[in-house]
Scaffold this active site. Structure first.
Site, PDB file in Angstrom:
ATOM      1  N   ASP A 131       0.859  -1.183   0.000  1.00  0.00           N
ATOM      2  CA  ASP A 131       0.000   0.000   0.000  1.00  0.00           C
ATOM      3  C   ASP A 131       0.893   1.230   0.000  1.00  0.00           C
ATOM      4  O   ASP A 131       1.996   1.218   0.560  1.00  0.00           O
ATOM      5  CB  ASP A 131      -0.894   0.015   1.242  1.00  0.00           C
ATOM      6  CG  ASP A 131      -1.941  -1.090   1.236  1.00  0.00           C
ATOM      7  OD1 ASP A 131      -2.395  -1.455   0.142  1.00  0.00           O
ATOM      8  OD2 ASP A 131      -2.292  -1.574   2.324  1.00  0.00           O
ATOM      9  N   ASP A 177      -6.962  -1.419  -4.549  1.00  0.00           N
ATOM     10  CA  ASP A 177      -8.007  -1.053  -3.582  1.00  0.00           C
ATOM     11  C   ASP A 177      -8.920   0.026  -4.152  1.00  0.00           C
ATOM     12  O   ASP A 177     -10.143  -0.013  -3.959  1.00  0.00           O
ATOM     13  CB  ASP A 177      -7.382  -0.541  -2.281  1.00  0.00           C
ATOM     14  CG  ASP A 177      -6.531  -1.577  -1.579  1.00  0.00           C
ATOM     15  OD1 ASP A 177      -6.776  -2.789  -1.768  1.00  0.00           O
ATOM     16  OD2 ASP A 177      -5.622  -1.180  -0.832  1.00  0.00           O
TER      17      ASP A 177
END
Length: 172
Positions: free
Chosen positions: A121, A139
């Site tokens: 991330d 995401d």
């Protein structure tokens, strides 16, 4: 060939996700915080062993990974089946694109999880003491895809049919 068209957005998401994760993994250390918009947005390098927002991050390693990959694989199989059988998908573009974006995002994150046991991330949004958990392109695609699916469901809901007005027979 027409059956493959809905899979193109999924492929695009997967490719962009892989490229952006590779750039972060090779050029941003775990200690770096690259400010893009001061007080609002930074690029970081985080490895998430859990699900979205770090859910299950503290669970036992191998079972967590197997469970998360298994659930994502089941969802991806269902989505592929729906996209392949185009006649079962409502005609509005939001449902096809939504499913394709969710598929591409899930594939990107499952690829990471299967390869490394974690998901990279790097987008980090914050304001003062409020901070949104770091996330990635996959995401984002899953979130946008889910929103498009909600729009599709909202558009396809049946409107109540107006009832004919009751009329009285003319007085004789």
């Amino acid at each position: 060939m027409n059956r493959l068209i809905p899979f193109l957005p999924a492929l695009a998401v997967f490719i962009v996700d892989r490229i952006t994760k590779w750039i972060v993994q090779t050029r941003v250390s775990f200690w770096d915080n690259l400010t893009v918009i001061p007080g609002f947005f930074s690029i970081v390098h985080a490895e998430n062993p859990g699900a979205a927002f770090g859910i299950f991050a503290d669970s036992a390693g191998i079972w967590r990974t197997v469970l998360l990959i298994g659930l994502a694989a089941a969802v991806m199989i269902l989505i592929v089946m729906q996209l392949w059988k185009q006649n079962r998908i409502p005609d509005h573009w939001t449902s096809r694109v939504g499913l394709s974006l969710v598929l591409g995002g899930a594939l990107g994150n499952v690829f990471d999880r299967a390869l490394a046991g974690t998901v990279t991330d790097f987008f980090e949004f914050y304001y003062r003491e409020y901070q949104f958990p770091a996330f990635n392109v996959a995401d984002s695609a899953i979130t946008v895809g889910a929103c498009l699916l909600l729009v599709s469901m909202w558009r396809s809901r049946k409107q109540p049919q107006p009832q004919p007005a009751l009329t009285r027979p003319p007085n004789s």
